[in-house]
Design a protein around this motif. Sequence first.
Motif, PDB file in Angstrom:
ATOM      1  N   GLY A 152       0.815  -1.228   0.000  1.00 19.24           N
ATOM      2  CA  GLY A 152       0.000   0.000   0.000  1.00 19.24           C
ATOM      3  C   GLY A 152       0.837   1.260   0.000  1.00 19.24           C
ATOM      4  N   GLY A 153       1.977   1.238  -0.722  1.00 19.62           N
ATOM      5  CA  GLY A 153       2.710   2.477  -0.960  1.00 19.62           C
ATOM      6  C   GLY A 153       2.012   3.274  -2.051  1.00 19.62           C
ATOM      7  N   ALA A 154       2.689   4.290  -2.562  1.00 21.02           N
ATOM      8  CA  ALA A 154       2.065   5.158  -3.568  1.00 21.02           C
ATOM      9  C   ALA A 154       1.691   4.375  -4.824  1.00 21.02           C
ATOM     10  CB  ALA A 154       3.023   6.297  -3.921  1.00 21.02           C
ATOM     11  N   TRP A 155       2.602   3.508  -5.293  1.00 24.25           N
ATOM     12  CA  TRP A 155       2.341   2.829  -6.562  1.00 24.25           C
ATOM     13  C   TRP A 155       1.313   1.708  -6.397  1.00 24.25           C
ATOM     14  CZ3 TRP A 155       1.463   3.642 -11.123  1.00 24.25           C
ATOM     15  CH2 TRP A 155       1.728   2.785 -12.193  1.00 24.25           C
ATOM     16  N   GLY A 156       1.360   0.978  -5.299  1.00 22.53           N
ATOM     17  CA  GLY A 156       0.343  -0.042  -5.063  1.00 22.53           C
ATOM     18  C   GLY A 156      -1.043   0.586  -4.988  1.00 22.53           C
ATOM     19  N   PRO A 176       6.801   4.376 -17.692  1.00 29.17           N
ATOM     20  CA  PRO A 176       6.854   5.750 -17.173  1.00 29.17           C
ATOM     21  C   PRO A 176       5.554   6.123 -16.466  1.00 29.17           C
ATOM     22  CG  PRO A 176       6.533   5.760 -19.558  1.00 29.17           C
ATOM     23  CD  PRO A 176       6.595   4.325 -19.149  1.00 29.17           C
ATOM     24  N   THR A 177       5.543   6.004 -15.159  1.00 34.05           N
ATOM     25  CA  THR A 177       4.290   6.162 -14.414  1.00 34.05           C
ATOM     26  C   THR A 177       4.540   6.772 -13.045  1.00 34.05           C
ATOM     27  OG1 THR A 177       4.609   3.880 -13.704  1.00 34.05           O
ATOM     28  CG2 THR A 177       3.011   4.234 -15.482  1.00 34.05           C
ATOM     29  N   PHE A 178       4.336   8.043 -12.903  1.00 32.34           N
ATOM     30  CA  PHE A 178       4.318   8.624 -11.559  1.00 32.34           C
ATOM     31  C   PHE A 178       2.975   8.264 -10.920  1.00 32.34           C
ATOM     32  CE2 PHE A 178       7.508  12.006 -12.999  1.00 32.34           C
ATOM     33  CZ  PHE A 178       8.552  11.374 -12.351  1.00 32.34           C
ATOM     34  N   ALA A 179       3.035   7.733  -9.699  1.00 33.24           N
ATOM     35  CA  ALA A 179       1.839   7.185  -9.052  1.00 33.24           C
ATOM     36  C   ALA A 179       0.706   8.209  -8.951  1.00 33.24           C
ATOM     37  CB  ALA A 179       2.216   6.678  -7.659  1.00 33.24           C
ATOM     38  N   HIS A 180       1.038   9.448  -8.570  1.00 40.52           N
ATOM     39  CA  HIS A 180      -0.051  10.417  -8.330  1.00 40.52           C
ATOM     40  C   HIS A 180      -0.798  10.739  -9.627  1.00 40.52           C
ATOM     41  CE1 HIS A 180       3.463  12.873  -9.372  1.00 40.52           C
ATOM     42  NE2 HIS A 180       2.608  13.778  -9.819  1.00 40.52           N
ATOM     43  N   ARG A 233      10.355   7.584   4.613  1.00 43.87           N
ATOM     44  CA  ARG A 233       9.431   6.441   4.571  1.00 43.87           C
ATOM     45  C   ARG A 233       9.205   5.986   3.137  1.00 43.87           C
ATOM     46  NH1 ARG A 233       4.987   6.259   9.321  1.00 43.87           N
ATOM     47  NH2 ARG A 233       5.228   4.067   8.837  1.00 43.87           N
ATOM     48  N   THR A 234       9.424   6.903   2.181  1.00 44.93           N
ATOM     49  CA  THR A 234       9.230   6.514   0.787  1.00 44.93           C
ATOM     50  C   THR A 234      10.556   5.994   0.236  1.00 44.93           C
ATOM     51  OG1 THR A 234       9.715   8.716   0.008  1.00 44.93           O
ATOM     52  CG2 THR A 234       7.410   8.200   0.424  1.00 44.93           C
ATOM     53  N   VAL A 235      10.453   5.231  -0.835  1.00 48.62           N
ATOM     54  CA  VAL A 235      11.622   4.505  -1.310  1.00 48.62           C
ATOM     55  C   VAL A 235      12.249   5.184  -2.539  1.00 48.62           C
ATOM     56  CG1 VAL A 235      10.266   2.905  -2.777  1.00 48.62           C
ATOM     57  CG2 VAL A 235      12.429   2.170  -1.845  1.00 48.62           C
ATOM     58  N   ALA A 236      13.584   5.352  -2.514  1.00 44.08           N
ATOM     59  CA  ALA A 236      14.334   5.773  -3.706  1.00 44.08           C
ATOM     60  C   ALA A 236      15.140   4.543  -4.114  1.00 44.08           C
ATOM     61  CB  ALA A 236      15.221   6.970  -3.402  1.00 44.08           C
ATOM     62  N   GLU A 237      14.546   3.710  -4.975  1.00 42.70           N
ATOM     63  CA  GLU A 237      15.116   2.386  -5.274  1.00 42.70           C
ATOM     64  C   GLU A 237      16.546   2.463  -5.814  1.00 42.70           C
ATOM     65  OE1 GLU A 237      14.038  -0.414  -4.368  1.00 42.70           O
ATOM     66  OE2 GLU A 237      11.984  -0.875  -4.961  1.00 42.70           O
ATOM     67  N   GLY A 238      16.853   3.537  -6.540  1.00 38.78           N
ATOM     68  CA  GLY A 238      18.173   3.641  -7.163  1.00 38.78           C
ATOM     69  C   GLY A 238      19.310   3.599  -6.149  1.00 38.78           C
ATOM     70  N   SER A 280      10.227  12.673  -9.243  1.00 41.02           N
ATOM     71  CA  SER A 280      10.929  11.408  -9.027  1.00 41.02           C
ATOM     72  C   SER A 280      11.724  11.471  -7.732  1.00 41.02           C
ATOM     73  CB  SER A 280      11.869  11.133 -10.209  1.00 41.02           C
ATOM     74  OG  SER A 280      12.925  10.284  -9.783  1.00 41.02           O
ATOM     75  N   ARG A 281      11.546  10.443  -6.889  1.00 46.19           N
ATOM     76  CA  ARG A 281      12.323  10.378  -5.641  1.00 46.19           C
ATOM     77  C   ARG A 281      13.806  10.184  -5.944  1.00 46.19           C
ATOM     78  NH1 ARG A 281       8.084   6.642  -3.834  1.00 46.19           N
ATOM     79  NH2 ARG A 281       8.785   5.462  -5.626  1.00 46.19           N
ATOM     80  N   ASN A 282      14.115   9.422  -7.017  1.00 46.66           N
ATOM     81  CA  ASN A 282      15.520   9.193  -7.365  1.00 46.66           C
ATOM     82  C   ASN A 282      16.183  10.463  -7.883  1.00 46.66           C
ATOM     83  OD1 ASN A 282      15.966   6.176  -6.983  1.00 46.66           O
ATOM     84  ND2 ASN A 282      14.069   6.207  -8.154  1.00 46.66           N
ATOM     85  N   THR A 324       5.593  -4.303  -3.639  1.00 50.21           N
ATOM     86  CA  THR A 324       6.438  -4.049  -2.487  1.00 50.21           C
ATOM     87  C   THR A 324       7.834  -3.634  -2.986  1.00 50.21           C
ATOM     88  OG1 THR A 324       6.901  -5.074  -0.360  1.00 50.21           O
ATOM     89  CG2 THR A 324       7.277  -6.427  -2.270  1.00 50.21           C
ATOM     90  N   PRO A 325       8.587  -2.793  -2.270  1.00 46.73           N
ATOM     91  CA  PRO A 325       9.917  -2.412  -2.765  1.00 46.73           C
ATOM     92  C   PRO A 325      10.816  -3.630  -2.999  1.00 46.73           C
ATOM     93  CG  PRO A 325       9.267  -0.987  -0.945  1.00 46.73           C
ATOM     94  CD  PRO A 325       8.254  -2.096  -1.010  1.00 46.73           C
ATOM     95  N   ALA A 326      11.774  -3.481  -3.900  1.00 48.77           N
ATOM     96  CA  ALA A 326      12.583  -4.620  -4.353  1.00 48.77           C
ATOM     97  C   ALA A 326      13.264  -5.360  -3.198  1.00 48.77           C
ATOM     98  CB  ALA A 326      13.628  -4.147  -5.361  1.00 48.77           C
ATOM     99  N   ALA A 341       7.857  -3.911  -8.798  1.00 49.27           N
ATOM    100  CA  ALA A 341       8.988  -3.201  -8.187  1.00 49.27           C
ATOM    101  C   ALA A 341      10.078  -3.000  -9.231  1.00 49.27           C
ATOM    102  CB  ALA A 341       9.538  -4.006  -7.013  1.00 49.27           C
ATOM    103  N   LYS A 342      10.856  -1.931  -9.053  1.00 48.41           N
ATOM    104  CA  LYS A 342      11.928  -1.624 -10.012  1.00 48.41           C
ATOM    105  C   LYS A 342      13.261  -1.679  -9.266  1.00 48.41           C
ATOM    106  CE  LYS A 342       8.932   1.352 -12.826  1.00 48.41           C
ATOM    107  NZ  LYS A 342       8.553   2.730 -13.162  1.00 48.41           N
ATOM    108  N   GLY A 343      13.895  -2.833  -9.290  1.00 53.75           N
ATOM    109  CA  GLY A 343      15.167  -2.928  -8.603  1.00 53.75           C
ATOM    110  C   GLY A 343      15.748  -4.321  -8.686  1.00 53.75           C
ATOM    111  N   ALA A 389      -2.052  -3.686   2.861  1.00 52.67           N
ATOM    112  CA  ALA A 389      -1.061  -2.704   3.306  1.00 52.67           C
ATOM    113  C   ALA A 389      -0.419  -3.192   4.586  1.00 52.67           C
ATOM    114  CB  ALA A 389      -1.712  -1.338   3.512  1.00 52.67           C
ATOM    115  N   ARG A 390       0.862  -2.890   4.719  1.00 54.59           N
ATOM    116  CA  ARG A 390       1.629  -3.357   5.877  1.00 54.59           C
ATOM    117  C   ARG A 390       1.372  -2.497   7.095  1.00 54.59           C
ATOM    118  NH1 ARG A 390       6.701  -1.566   6.870  1.00 54.59           N
ATOM    119  NH2 ARG A 390       8.019  -2.889   8.173  1.00 54.59           N
ATOM    120  N   GLU A 391       1.118  -1.206   6.869  1.00 54.19           N
ATOM    121  CA  GLU A 391       0.974  -0.269   7.974  1.00 54.19           C
ATOM    122  C   GLU A 391      -0.495  -0.183   8.400  1.00 54.19           C
ATOM    123  OE1 GLU A 391       2.324   0.402   5.033  1.00 54.19           O
ATOM    124  OE2 GLU A 391       4.454   0.605   5.484  1.00 54.19           O
ATOM    125  N   THR A 392      -0.740  -0.339   9.705  1.00 56.31           N
ATOM    126  CA  THR A 392      -2.115  -0.257  10.216  1.00 56.31           C
ATOM    127  C   THR A 392      -2.738   1.093   9.880  1.00 56.31           C
ATOM    128  OG1 THR A 392      -1.272  -1.544  12.044  1.00 56.31           O
ATOM    129  CG2 THR A 392      -3.474  -0.652  12.311  1.00 56.31           C
TER     130      THR A 392
END
Length: 326
Positions: free
Chosen positions: A9-13, A130-134, A270-275, A247-249, A77-79, A100-102, A30-33
Amino acid sequence: MKTIGVVGGGAWGTALAQVAAEGGETLLWARETEVVESIRNRHENSLFLPGIALRPAIAVTGDLEDLAACDALLVVTPAQHMRSVLAALPRLRIPLILCAKGMEEATTKLMHDVAREEQPESPLAVLSGPTFAHEVAAGLPAAVTLAVEDRPVGEALRSRLALPWFRPYLSDDVVGAEIGGAVKNVLAIACGVVEGRKLGLNARSALISRGFAEMTRFGLARGARADTLAGLSGLGDLVLTCSSTNSRNFSLGKGLGEGSSAAALLADRRTVAEGAFTAPVLARAAQDAGVDMPITSAVCALLSGQAAVDDVVEYLLSRPLKVEGA
Ligand SMILES: NC(=O)c1ccc[n+]([C@@H]2O[C@H](COP(=O)([O-])OP(=O)(O)OC[C@H]3O[C@@H](n4cnc5c(N)ncnc54)[C@H](O)[C@@H]3O)[C@@H](O)[C@H]2O)c1
Ligand SMILES: O=P(O)(O)OC[C@H](O)CO
């Protein structure tokens, strides 16, 4: 294919749950309550995708066991957590669409190799592009690569997920689709450095181009097809991610270029920068494959604090002049 489950349940999920919910029943784990409660009570993911009204049809759960009743799962889920989450799911025989991209740090494996080990009876697919979640969550137009080895499974997934504004393009090159998504995150950090250091748009464009050459060399060495690398999940995503602080990266690289340390930029996020995770893994994998990846090496040196921005720029600009395409 009636019910689609979404693992993560992150942004992309959450954005992909919006897509899936337009075509039928959707269950998001989602992992977080706080995410479970936020979606259940307010139809919003206030932690990872605030400000987007989610479709009331999205059901949410905090229990992975509930996903066993779904007809296919989008795994978002992140890589670095892919293996543990897949291992925690019940043994499945439904298609898993890996998003996931990683690359896995401990093994340098791609996500479909990890998934095959943890869920050997499930058909595998990769969704990347090419997909920004928002933007996707808001229903803006986007296109992705949907890479699936089994064509009938791919066609069934495509017809369940396709919308007038969300267009999956089928491919059978799972390796190519994954490599594009993993490598572009590392290159986006480098482009962010160019932005943060104010090196100009010419330099950014040169970096995208030479970065694509790097992605292609590595991809071909690992069995990817050139047309996949030049498609949505490769060049398409590279251009998007190298062009915007959305992009977070790219933002991480911009911070490095402005003089912040990687440790400070990555602390407590809390958000992921996979790079940041993929860069050292990719450098190792490139070395194993005998592939020259100077931009990736430069990003590694910056992230580890072994080199300063100016030294890295000097290193890249003083490399021997080459023949293009060689
Ligand atoms: N955000 C985007 O625009 C976008 C678009 C396409 C692909 N992706 C990819 O999707 C993947 C997920 O990214 P995101 O943007 O949804 O994440 P995010 O940064 O929005 O959220 C972080 C995610 O990490 C999960 N997480 C944290 N610790 C965990 C753990 N120990 N075990 C399992 N999960 C844990 C959280 O539950 C949450 O789902 C990444 O590989 C990313 O590259 C993201
Ligand atoms: O925010 P980033 O850098 O993880 O990029 C998000 C998506 O991968 C873009 O396609």
